[in-house]
Design an enzyme around this catalytic site. Structure first.
Site, PDB file in Angstrom:
ATOM      1  N   GLN A   1       0.845  -1.198   0.000  1.00 43.22           N
ATOM      2  CA  GLN A   1       0.000   0.000   0.000  1.00 43.22           C
ATOM      3  C   GLN A   1       0.880   1.248   0.000  1.00 43.22           C
ATOM      4  O   GLN A   1       0.377   2.353  -0.138  1.00 43.22           O
ATOM      5  CB  GLN A   1      -0.886   0.016   1.254  1.00 43.22           C
ATOM      6  CG  GLN A   1      -1.847  -1.161   1.359  1.00 43.22           C
ATOM      7  CD  GLN A   1      -2.529  -1.177   2.721  1.00 43.22           C
ATOM      8  OE1 GLN A   1      -3.561  -0.564   2.924  1.00 43.22           O
ATOM      9  NE2 GLN A   1      -1.937  -1.893   3.658  1.00 43.22           N
TER      10      GLN A   1
ATOM     11  N   HIS B   1      -1.554   1.407  -4.173  1.00 40.81           N
ATOM     12  CA  HIS B   1      -1.946   2.804  -3.956  1.00 40.81           C
ATOM     13  C   HIS B   1      -1.034   3.774  -4.706  1.00 40.81           C
ATOM     14  O   HIS B   1      -0.944   4.944  -4.356  1.00 40.81           O
ATOM     15  CB  HIS B   1      -1.955   3.130  -2.455  1.00 40.81           C
ATOM     16  CG  HIS B   1      -3.069   2.454  -1.722  1.00 40.81           C
ATOM     17  ND1 HIS B   1      -3.117   2.349  -0.348  1.00 40.81           N
ATOM     18  CD2 HIS B   1      -4.200   1.851  -2.167  1.00 40.81           C
ATOM     19  CE1 HIS B   1      -4.215   1.702   0.017  1.00 40.81           C
ATOM     20  NE2 HIS B   1      -4.885   1.383  -1.071  1.00 40.81           N
TER      21      HIS B   1
ATOM     22  N   GLY C   1       2.668  -4.480   8.959  1.00 37.71           N
ATOM     23  CA  GLY C   1       2.739  -3.041   9.184  1.00 37.71           C
ATOM     24  C   GLY C   1       1.590  -2.240   8.615  1.00 37.71           C
ATOM     25  O   GLY C   1       1.788  -1.131   8.133  1.00 37.71           O
TER      26      GLY C   1
ATOM     27  N   SER D   1      -2.601  -0.955   9.482  1.00 36.51           N
ATOM     28  CA  SER D   1      -3.640  -0.888  10.518  1.00 36.51           C
ATOM     29  C   SER D   1      -4.907  -1.628  10.110  1.00 36.51           C
ATOM     30  O   SER D   1      -5.803  -1.815  10.927  1.00 36.51           O
ATOM     31  CB  SER D   1      -3.983   0.575  10.822  1.00 36.51           C
ATOM     32  OG  SER D   1      -4.449   1.214   9.657  1.00 36.51           O
TER      33      SER D   1
HETATM   34  C1  BJW Z   1       4.430  -0.740  12.806  1.00 34.40           C
HETATM   35  C2  BJW Z   1       5.614  -0.052  13.118  1.00 34.40           C
HETATM   36  C3  BJW Z   1       6.820  -0.795  13.120  1.00 34.40           C
HETATM   37  C4  BJW Z   1       4.006   1.349  13.227  1.00 34.40           C
HETATM   38  N1  BJW Z   1       6.763  -2.112  12.828  1.00 34.40           N
HETATM   39  N2  BJW Z   1       4.413  -2.044  12.523  1.00 34.40           N
HETATM   40  C5  BJW Z   1     -16.839   2.527   4.426  1.00 34.40           C
HETATM   41  C6  BJW Z   1     -16.612   1.159   4.610  1.00 34.40           C
HETATM   42  C7  BJW Z   1     -15.695   0.473   3.834  1.00 34.40           C
HETATM   43  C8  BJW Z   1     -14.978   1.122   2.859  1.00 34.40           C
HETATM   44  C9  BJW Z   1     -15.200   2.466   2.654  1.00 34.40           C
HETATM   45  C10 BJW Z   1     -16.113   3.151   3.433  1.00 34.40           C
HETATM   46  N3  BJW Z   1     -16.107   4.447   3.018  1.00 34.40           N
HETATM   47  C11 BJW Z   1     -15.189   4.588   2.022  1.00 34.40           C
HETATM   48  C12 BJW Z   1     -14.637   3.384   1.786  1.00 34.40           C
HETATM   49  C13 BJW Z   1     -13.568   3.058   0.801  1.00 34.40           C
HETATM   50  C14 BJW Z   1     -12.241   3.659   1.225  1.00 34.40           C
HETATM   51  C15 BJW Z   1     -11.922   3.205   2.648  1.00 34.40           C
HETATM   52  O1  BJW Z   1     -11.438   2.128   2.890  1.00 34.40           O
HETATM   53  N4  BJW Z   1     -12.161   4.051   3.642  1.00 34.40           N
HETATM   54  C16 BJW Z   1     -11.932   3.667   5.035  1.00 34.40           C
HETATM   55  C17 BJW Z   1     -10.961   4.649   5.697  1.00 34.40           C
HETATM   56  C18 BJW Z   1     -13.258   3.557   5.714  1.00 34.40           C
HETATM   57  N5  BJW Z   1     -11.253   3.121   0.304  1.00 34.40           N
HETATM   58  C19 BJW Z   1     -11.032   3.701  -0.879  1.00 34.40           C
HETATM   59  O2  BJW Z   1     -11.592   4.722  -1.225  1.00 34.40           O
HETATM   60  C20 BJW Z   1     -10.095   2.981  -1.818  1.00 34.40           C
HETATM   61  N6  BJW Z   1     -10.717   2.736  -3.068  1.00 34.40           N
HETATM   62  C21 BJW Z   1     -11.794   1.944  -3.162  1.00 34.40           C
HETATM   63  O3  BJW Z   1     -12.298   1.390  -2.188  1.00 34.40           O
HETATM   64  O4  BJW Z   1     -12.252   1.753  -4.447  1.00 34.40           O
HETATM   65  C22 BJW Z   1     -13.425   0.944  -4.638  1.00 34.40           C
HETATM   66  C23 BJW Z   1     -13.122  -0.521  -4.716  1.00 34.40           C
HETATM   67  C24 BJW Z   1     -14.083  -1.435  -4.353  1.00 34.40           C
HETATM   68  C25 BJW Z   1     -13.834  -2.791  -4.423  1.00 34.40           C
HETATM   69  C26 BJW Z   1     -12.641  -3.263  -4.908  1.00 34.40           C
HETATM   70  C27 BJW Z   1     -11.694  -2.340  -5.279  1.00 34.40           C
HETATM   71  C28 BJW Z   1     -11.929  -0.980  -5.171  1.00 34.40           C
HETATM   72  C29 BJW Z   1      -8.842   3.806  -2.056  1.00 34.40           C
HETATM   73  C30 BJW Z   1      -7.990   3.926  -0.839  1.00 34.40           C
HETATM   74  C31 BJW Z   1      -6.813   4.862  -1.088  1.00 34.40           C
HETATM   75  C32 BJW Z   1      -5.954   5.019   0.151  1.00 34.40           C
HETATM   76  N7  BJW Z   1      -5.019   6.049  -0.066  1.00 34.40           N
HETATM   77  C33 BJW Z   1      -4.034   6.338   0.979  1.00 34.40           C
HETATM   78  C34 BJW Z   1      -3.240   7.580   0.542  1.00 34.40           C
HETATM   79  C35 BJW Z   1      -2.283   7.193  -0.600  1.00 34.40           C
HETATM   80  C36 BJW Z   1      -1.378   8.266  -0.970  1.00 34.40           C
HETATM   81  C37 BJW Z   1      -0.483   8.772   0.147  1.00 34.40           C
HETATM   82  O5  BJW Z   1       0.440   8.049   0.605  1.00 34.40           O
HETATM   83  O6  BJW Z   1      -0.675   9.911   0.514  1.00 34.40           O
HETATM   84  O7  BJW Z   1      -3.167   5.232   1.174  1.00 34.40           O
HETATM   85  S1  BJW Z   1      -4.730   6.592   2.589  1.00 34.40           S
HETATM   86  C38 BJW Z   1      -3.421   5.853   3.488  1.00 34.40           C
HETATM   87  O8  BJW Z   1      -3.936   4.696   4.192  1.00 34.40           O
HETATM   88  C39 BJW Z   1      -2.438   5.328   2.426  1.00 34.40           C
HETATM   89  C40 BJW Z   1      -2.107   3.968   2.974  1.00 34.40           C
HETATM   90  O9  BJW Z   1      -1.639   3.142   1.928  1.00 34.40           O
HETATM   91  C41 BJW Z   1      -3.413   3.508   3.566  1.00 34.40           C
HETATM   92  C42 BJW Z   1      -3.279   2.401   4.596  1.00 34.40           C
HETATM   93  O10 BJW Z   1      -2.520   2.856   5.684  1.00 34.40           O
HETATM   94  P1  BJW Z   1      -1.512   1.857   6.433  1.00 34.40           P
HETATM   95  O11 BJW Z   1      -0.395   1.507   5.529  1.00 34.40           O
HETATM   96  O12 BJW Z   1      -2.271   0.749   7.021  1.00 34.40           O
HETATM   97  O13 BJW Z   1      -0.909   2.833   7.550  1.00 34.40           O
HETATM   98  P2  BJW Z   1      -1.480   3.126   9.035  1.00 34.40           P
HETATM   99  O14 BJW Z   1      -0.794   4.337   9.512  1.00 34.40           O
HETATM  100  O15 BJW Z   1      -2.941   3.136   9.031  1.00 34.40           O
HETATM  101  O16 BJW Z   1      -1.018   1.856   9.885  1.00 34.40           O
HETATM  102  C43 BJW Z   1       0.347   1.610  10.161  1.00 34.40           C
HETATM  103  C44 BJW Z   1       0.457   0.408  11.073  1.00 34.40           C
HETATM  104  O17 BJW Z   1       1.836   0.112  11.236  1.00 34.40           O
HETATM  105  C45 BJW Z   1      -0.142   0.620  12.464  1.00 34.40           C
HETATM  106  O18 BJW Z   1      -1.011  -0.461  12.790  1.00 34.40           O
HETATM  107  C46 BJW Z   1       1.059   0.637  13.388  1.00 34.40           C
HETATM  108  O19 BJW Z   1       0.814   0.025  14.646  1.00 34.40           O
HETATM  109  C47 BJW Z   1       2.054  -0.174  12.605  1.00 34.40           C
HETATM  110  N8  BJW Z   1       3.456   0.153  12.882  1.00 34.40           N
HETATM  111  N9  BJW Z   1       5.322   1.230  13.376  1.00 34.40           N
HETATM  112  C48 BJW Z   1       5.574  -2.694  12.543  1.00 34.40           C
HETATM  113  N10 BJW Z   1       7.999  -0.240  13.411  1.00 34.40           N
END
Ligand code: BJW
Length: 257
Positions: A95, A113, A180, A182
Protein backbone atom coordinates in the site's frame (compact mmCIF):
# COMPACT_ATOMS: atom_id res chain seq x y z
CA UNK A 1 0.29 -29.21 12.86
CA UNK A 2 0.24 -27.37 9.52
CA UNK A 3 3.59 -26.46 8.11
CA UNK A 4 4.01 -24.20 5.10
CA UNK A 5 7.20 -25.21 3.34
CA UNK A 6 6.15 -24.30 -0.16
CA UNK A 7 3.33 -22.89 -2.29
CA UNK A 8 2.64 -19.34 -3.49
CA UNK A 9 2.77 -16.52 -0.94
CA UNK A 10 1.07 -13.12 -1.04
CA UNK A 11 2.49 -10.41 1.23
CA UNK A 12 0.69 -7.13 1.96
CA UNK A 13 2.74 -4.28 3.41
CA UNK A 14 1.71 -0.94 4.88
CA UNK A 15 3.30 2.18 6.31
CA UNK A 16 4.54 0.35 9.43
CA UNK A 17 7.26 -1.47 7.47
CA UNK A 18 8.82 1.87 6.46
CA UNK A 19 8.52 3.54 9.88
CA UNK A 20 11.97 2.41 11.02
CA UNK A 21 13.37 3.74 7.73
CA UNK A 22 12.32 7.24 8.83
CA UNK A 23 8.98 7.60 7.01
CA UNK A 24 5.77 8.47 8.83
CA UNK A 25 2.77 6.19 9.16
CA UNK A 26 -0.74 7.59 8.71
CA UNK A 27 -2.79 6.67 11.76
CA UNK A 28 -0.28 6.44 14.61
CA UNK A 29 -0.48 9.30 17.12
CA UNK A 30 2.49 11.00 15.39
CA UNK A 31 1.30 10.01 11.92
CA UNK A 32 0.41 12.03 8.82
CA UNK A 33 -3.33 12.19 9.50
CA UNK A 34 -2.64 13.76 12.91
CA UNK A 35 -1.15 16.76 11.09
CA UNK A 36 -3.04 16.99 7.81
CA UNK A 37 -6.75 16.48 7.04
CA UNK A 38 -7.39 13.55 4.68
CA UNK A 39 -10.12 15.57 2.92
CA UNK A 40 -7.64 18.37 2.17
CA UNK A 41 -4.98 16.26 0.45
CA UNK A 42 -6.00 12.69 -0.36
CA UNK A 43 -9.18 12.88 -2.46
CA UNK A 44 -9.80 13.86 -6.09
CA UNK A 45 -12.10 16.60 -4.76
CA UNK A 46 -9.22 18.12 -2.75
CA UNK A 47 -7.08 18.23 -5.90
CA UNK A 48 -9.90 19.84 -7.91
CA UNK A 49 -10.48 22.42 -5.13
CA UNK A 50 -6.88 23.34 -4.32
CA UNK A 51 -4.26 21.59 -6.49
CA UNK A 52 -1.44 23.81 -5.23
CA UNK A 53 -2.06 22.66 -1.64
CA UNK A 54 -2.12 19.00 -2.66
CA UNK A 55 1.09 19.46 -4.66
CA UNK A 56 2.74 21.09 -1.64
CA UNK A 57 1.87 18.08 0.55
CA UNK A 58 3.21 15.50 -1.92
CA UNK A 59 6.24 17.61 -2.92
CA UNK A 60 7.27 17.63 0.74
CA UNK A 61 6.85 13.84 1.02
CA UNK A 62 8.66 13.25 -2.29
CA UNK A 63 11.62 15.32 -1.07
CA UNK A 64 11.65 13.46 2.25
CA UNK A 65 11.63 10.07 0.51
CA UNK A 66 14.71 11.08 -1.49
CA UNK A 67 16.62 12.46 1.51
CA UNK A 68 19.96 10.80 2.24
CA UNK A 69 18.90 9.27 5.56
CA UNK A 70 15.95 7.28 4.14
CA UNK A 71 16.94 3.69 3.42
CA UNK A 72 15.32 0.25 3.35
CA UNK A 73 15.48 -1.53 6.73
CA UNK A 74 15.95 -5.15 7.77
CA UNK A 75 12.26 -5.93 7.12
CA UNK A 76 12.43 -4.80 3.47
CA UNK A 77 15.65 -6.79 3.05
CA UNK A 78 14.20 -9.94 4.62
CA UNK A 79 11.35 -9.93 2.10
CA UNK A 80 13.92 -9.76 -0.71
CA UNK A 81 15.60 -12.85 0.74
CA UNK A 82 12.23 -14.61 0.91
CA UNK A 83 11.49 -13.75 -2.73
CA UNK A 84 14.93 -15.03 -3.78
CA UNK A 85 14.87 -18.27 -1.81
CA UNK A 86 11.23 -19.41 -1.64
CA UNK A 87 10.64 -22.21 -4.17
CA UNK A 88 7.29 -20.85 -5.38
CA UNK A 89 5.97 -17.40 -6.43
CA UNK A 90 6.01 -14.60 -3.85
CA UNK A 91 3.79 -11.63 -4.73
CA UNK A 92 4.41 -8.49 -2.72
CA UNK A 93 1.48 -6.07 -2.70
CA UNK A 94 2.33 -2.79 -1.02
CA UNK A 95 0.00 0.00 0.00
CA UNK A 96 3.08 2.19 0.34
CA UNK A 97 3.87 4.87 -2.20
CA UNK A 98 7.58 4.84 -1.25
CA UNK A 99 10.19 2.89 -3.25
CA UNK A 100 11.94 1.15 -0.35
CA UNK A 101 11.00 -2.38 -1.46
CA UNK A 102 12.56 -1.69 -4.88
CA UNK A 103 15.64 -0.08 -3.32
CA UNK A 104 16.08 -3.20 -1.17
CA UNK A 105 16.04 -5.28 -4.37
CA UNK A 106 12.50 -6.72 -4.49
CA UNK A 107 11.63 -7.85 -8.03
CA UNK A 108 7.92 -8.63 -8.21
CA UNK A 109 5.67 -6.10 -6.49
CA UNK A 110 2.45 -4.19 -6.99
CA UNK A 111 1.99 -0.65 -5.66
CA UNK A 112 -1.77 -0.83 -5.19
CA UNK A 113 -1.95 2.80 -3.96
CA UNK A 114 0.46 4.14 -6.59
CA UNK A 115 3.97 5.57 -6.40
CA UNK A 116 5.27 8.87 -5.09
CA UNK A 117 8.06 8.95 -7.68
CA UNK A 118 5.65 8.93 -10.62
CA UNK A 119 3.26 11.54 -12.05
CA UNK A 120 0.06 10.94 -13.97
CA UNK A 121 -1.79 13.29 -16.29
CA UNK A 122 -5.39 13.64 -15.10
CA UNK A 123 -6.43 14.47 -18.68
CA UNK A 124 -4.83 11.75 -20.81
CA UNK A 125 -3.62 9.21 -18.20
CA UNK A 126 0.03 9.33 -19.27
CA UNK A 127 2.32 8.07 -16.46
CA UNK A 128 5.97 9.05 -16.14
CA UNK A 129 8.77 8.81 -13.57
CA UNK A 130 8.87 12.01 -11.48
CA UNK A 131 11.50 12.95 -8.89
CA UNK A 132 11.06 16.73 -8.70
CA UNK A 133 8.31 18.98 -7.38
CA UNK A 134 4.99 19.02 -9.22
CA UNK A 135 3.06 22.25 -9.85
CA UNK A 136 -0.06 23.49 -11.61
CA UNK A 137 2.14 25.32 -14.13
CA UNK A 138 3.51 22.12 -15.67
CA UNK A 139 2.30 20.65 -18.97
CA UNK A 140 1.85 17.00 -19.85
CA UNK A 141 4.57 15.68 -22.19
CA UNK A 142 1.94 13.60 -24.02
CA UNK A 143 -1.23 15.74 -24.44
CA UNK A 144 0.55 19.08 -23.80
CA UNK A 145 -2.27 20.37 -21.56
CA UNK A 146 -1.25 22.22 -18.42
CA UNK A 147 -2.60 21.86 -14.87
CA UNK A 148 -3.40 18.14 -15.06
CA UNK A 149 -0.16 16.58 -13.83
CA UNK A 150 -0.88 14.98 -10.45
CA UNK A 151 0.82 12.52 -8.10
CA UNK A 152 0.43 8.91 -9.24
CA UNK A 153 -1.03 8.01 -5.82
CA UNK A 154 -4.49 6.47 -5.31
CA UNK A 155 -6.75 8.75 -3.31
CA UNK A 156 -9.89 7.89 -1.39
CA UNK A 157 -12.73 7.17 -3.79
CA UNK A 158 -10.34 6.01 -6.54
CA UNK A 159 -9.80 2.43 -7.67
CA UNK A 160 -6.55 0.87 -6.37
CA UNK A 161 -4.24 -0.56 -9.03
CA UNK A 162 -4.00 -4.12 -10.40
CA UNK A 163 -6.88 -5.43 -8.32
CA UNK A 164 -7.64 -8.35 -10.67
CA UNK A 165 -4.09 -9.68 -10.34
CA UNK A 166 -4.21 -9.26 -6.55
CA UNK A 167 -7.59 -10.99 -6.09
CA UNK A 168 -6.47 -13.89 -8.30
CA UNK A 169 -3.22 -14.29 -6.32
CA UNK A 170 -5.09 -14.18 -2.99
CA UNK A 171 -7.40 -16.98 -4.05
CA UNK A 172 -4.55 -19.18 -5.29
CA UNK A 173 -1.86 -18.70 -2.64
CA UNK A 174 -0.92 -20.97 0.27
CA UNK A 175 -0.03 -18.20 2.72
CA UNK A 176 -1.10 -14.56 3.15
CA UNK A 177 1.12 -12.32 5.31
CA UNK A 178 0.11 -8.79 6.32
CA UNK A 179 2.89 -6.51 7.60
CA UNK A 180 2.74 -3.04 9.18
CA UNK A 181 -0.78 -2.01 8.27
CA UNK A 182 -3.64 -0.89 10.52
CA UNK A 183 -6.17 -2.80 8.39
CA UNK A 184 -8.54 0.14 8.17
CA UNK A 185 -8.48 0.98 4.45
CA UNK A 186 -10.38 -1.11 1.92
CA UNK A 187 -10.02 -3.07 -0.27
CA UNK A 188 -6.68 -4.05 1.36
CA UNK A 189 -8.39 -4.52 4.75
CA UNK A 190 -10.57 -7.21 3.16
CA UNK A 191 -7.69 -9.31 1.79
CA UNK A 192 -7.42 -11.46 4.92
CA UNK A 193 -11.09 -12.51 4.75
CA UNK A 194 -10.87 -13.23 1.05
CA UNK A 195 -7.73 -15.34 1.50
CA UNK A 196 -9.19 -17.19 4.50
CA UNK A 197 -12.36 -17.99 2.53
CA UNK A 198 -10.12 -19.89 0.09
CA UNK A 199 -8.47 -21.87 2.89
CA UNK A 200 -5.26 -19.82 2.82
CA UNK A 201 -3.14 -19.63 6.00
CA UNK A 202 -3.01 -16.03 7.29
CA UNK A 203 -0.48 -14.23 9.49
CA UNK A 204 -0.28 -10.65 10.71
CA UNK A 205 3.04 -9.00 11.68
CA UNK A 206 2.45 -5.58 13.24
CA UNK A 207 3.55 -3.40 16.12
CA UNK A 208 0.14 -3.91 17.72
CA UNK A 209 -2.94 -5.98 16.84
CA UNK A 210 -4.59 -4.30 13.82
CA UNK A 211 -8.32 -3.59 13.42
CA UNK A 212 -8.74 -7.02 11.83
CA UNK A 213 -6.26 -8.97 13.95
CA UNK A 214 -8.87 -11.55 15.01
CA UNK A 215 -9.38 -12.50 11.36
CA UNK A 216 -5.82 -13.83 11.09
CA UNK A 217 -4.78 -17.35 11.98
CA UNK A 218 -1.74 -15.95 13.75
CA UNK A 219 -0.82 -12.48 14.96
CA UNK A 220 2.77 -11.56 15.84
CA UNK A 221 3.55 -8.23 17.49
CA UNK A 222 6.79 -6.26 17.41
CA UNK A 223 8.86 -3.91 15.31
CA UNK A 224 9.00 -4.89 11.66
CA UNK A 225 12.82 -4.81 11.53
CA UNK A 226 12.85 -7.54 14.20
CA UNK A 227 9.80 -9.71 13.59
CA UNK A 228 9.88 -9.81 9.77
CA UNK A 229 13.46 -11.17 9.47
CA UNK A 230 12.69 -13.69 12.25
CA UNK A 231 9.49 -14.81 10.52
CA UNK A 232 11.24 -15.14 7.14
CA UNK A 233 14.01 -17.23 8.71
CA UNK A 234 11.42 -19.53 10.26
CA UNK A 235 9.61 -19.86 6.92
CA UNK A 236 12.79 -20.61 4.99
CA UNK A 237 13.86 -23.13 7.62
CA UNK A 238 10.47 -24.84 7.30
CA UNK A 239 9.79 -24.06 10.94
CA UNK A 240 6.69 -21.88 10.61
CA UNK A 241 3.62 -23.67 11.89
CA UNK A 242 0.33 -22.20 10.76
CA UNK A 243 -3.03 -21.46 12.36
CA UNK A 244 -3.38 -24.89 13.91
CA UNK A 245 -0.22 -24.41 15.96
CA UNK A 246 -0.72 -24.00 19.72
CA UNK A 247 0.54 -20.42 19.89
CA UNK A 248 -2.04 -18.43 17.92
CA UNK A 249 -0.83 -15.04 19.08
CA UNK A 250 2.58 -14.16 20.42
CA UNK A 251 4.83 -11.23 20.98
CA UNK A 252 8.39 -11.42 19.71
CA UNK A 253 11.09 -9.79 21.76
CA UNK A 254 14.25 -8.10 20.60
CA UNK A 255 15.88 -11.48 19.97
CA UNK A 256 13.08 -12.26 17.54
CA UNK A 257 12.15 -15.64 18.91
C1 BJW B 1 4.43 -0.74 12.81
C2 BJW B 1 5.61 -0.05 13.12
C3 BJW B 1 6.82 -0.79 13.12
C4 BJW B 1 4.01 1.35 13.23
N1 BJW B 1 6.76 -2.11 12.83
N2 BJW B 1 4.41 -2.04 12.52
C5 BJW B 1 -16.84 2.53 4.43
C6 BJW B 1 -16.61 1.16 4.61
C7 BJW B 1 -15.70 0.47 3.83
C8 BJW B 1 -14.98 1.12 2.86
C9 BJW B 1 -15.20 2.47 2.65
C10 BJW B 1 -16.11 3.15 3.43
N3 BJW B 1 -16.11 4.45 3.02
C11 BJW B 1 -15.19 4.59 2.02
C12 BJW B 1 -14.64 3.38 1.79
C13 BJW B 1 -13.57 3.06 0.80
C14 BJW B 1 -12.24 3.66 1.22
C15 BJW B 1 -11.92 3.20 2.65
O1 BJW B 1 -11.44 2.13 2.89
N4 BJW B 1 -12.16 4.05 3.64
C16 BJW B 1 -11.93 3.67 5.04
C17 BJW B 1 -10.96 4.65 5.70
C18 BJW B 1 -13.26 3.56 5.71
N5 BJW B 1 -11.25 3.12 0.30
C19 BJW B 1 -11.03 3.70 -0.88
O2 BJW B 1 -11.59 4.72 -1.22
C20 BJW B 1 -10.10 2.98 -1.82
N6 BJW B 1 -10.72 2.74 -3.07
C21 BJW B 1 -11.79 1.94 -3.16
O3 BJW B 1 -12.30 1.39 -2.19
O4 BJW B 1 -12.25 1.75 -4.45
C22 BJW B 1 -13.43 0.94 -4.64
C23 BJW B 1 -13.12 -0.52 -4.72
C24 BJW B 1 -14.08 -1.44 -4.35
C25 BJW B 1 -13.83 -2.79 -4.42
C26 BJW B 1 -12.64 -3.26 -4.91
C27 BJW B 1 -11.69 -2.34 -5.28
C28 BJW B 1 -11.93 -0.98 -5.17
C29 BJW B 1 -8.84 3.81 -2.06
C30 BJW B 1 -7.99 3.93 -0.84
C31 BJW B 1 -6.81 4.86 -1.09
C32 BJW B 1 -5.95 5.02 0.15
N7 BJW B 1 -5.02 6.05 -0.07
C33 BJW B 1 -4.03 6.34 0.98
C34 BJW B 1 -3.24 7.58 0.54
C35 BJW B 1 -2.28 7.19 -0.60
C36 BJW B 1 -1.38 8.27 -0.97
C37 BJW B 1 -0.48 8.77 0.15
O5 BJW B 1 0.44 8.05 0.60
O6 BJW B 1 -0.68 9.91 0.51
O7 BJW B 1 -3.17 5.23 1.17
S1 BJW B 1 -4.73 6.59 2.59
C38 BJW B 1 -3.42 5.85 3.49
O8 BJW B 1 -3.94 4.70 4.19
C39 BJW B 1 -2.44 5.33 2.43
C40 BJW B 1 -2.11 3.97 2.97
O9 BJW B 1 -1.64 3.14 1.93
C41 BJW B 1 -3.41 3.51 3.57
C42 BJW B 1 -3.28 2.40 4.60
O10 BJW B 1 -2.52 2.86 5.68
P1 BJW B 1 -1.51 1.86 6.43
O11 BJW B 1 -0.39 1.51 5.53
O12 BJW B 1 -2.27 0.75 7.02
O13 BJW B 1 -0.91 2.83 7.55
P2 BJW B 1 -1.48 3.13 9.04
O14 BJW B 1 -0.79 4.34 9.51
O15 BJW B 1 -2.94 3.14 9.03
O16 BJW B 1 -1.02 1.86 9.89
C43 BJW B 1 0.35 1.61 10.16
C44 BJW B 1 0.46 0.41 11.07
O17 BJW B 1 1.84 0.11 11.24
C45 BJW B 1 -0.14 0.62 12.46
O18 BJW B 1 -1.01 -0.46 12.79
C46 BJW B 1 1.06 0.64 13.39
O19 BJW B 1 0.81 0.02 14.65
C47 BJW B 1 2.05 -0.17 12.61
N8 BJW B 1 3.46 0.15 12.88
N9 BJW B 1 5.32 1.23 13.38
C48 BJW B 1 5.57 -2.69 12.54
N10 BJW B 1 8.00 -0.24 13.41
Amino acid sequence: MTRVSRGPIVILTGAGISKESGLETFRDSDGIWAKVRVDDVATPEAFARNPAHVHEFYNMRRRRLQAGDIEPNAAHRALVELEAQWPDPVLLVTQNVDDLHERAGHQRLIHMHGELLKARCAFCGDVQAWHDDLSVALSCRHCCRSGGLRPHVVWFGEMPLEMETIFAALSECRLFVSIGTSGTVYPAAGFVSLAASHGVETVELNLEPSAGASLFGESIQGEASVIVPAFVQRLLAGLWAGASAPLASRAMGARGN
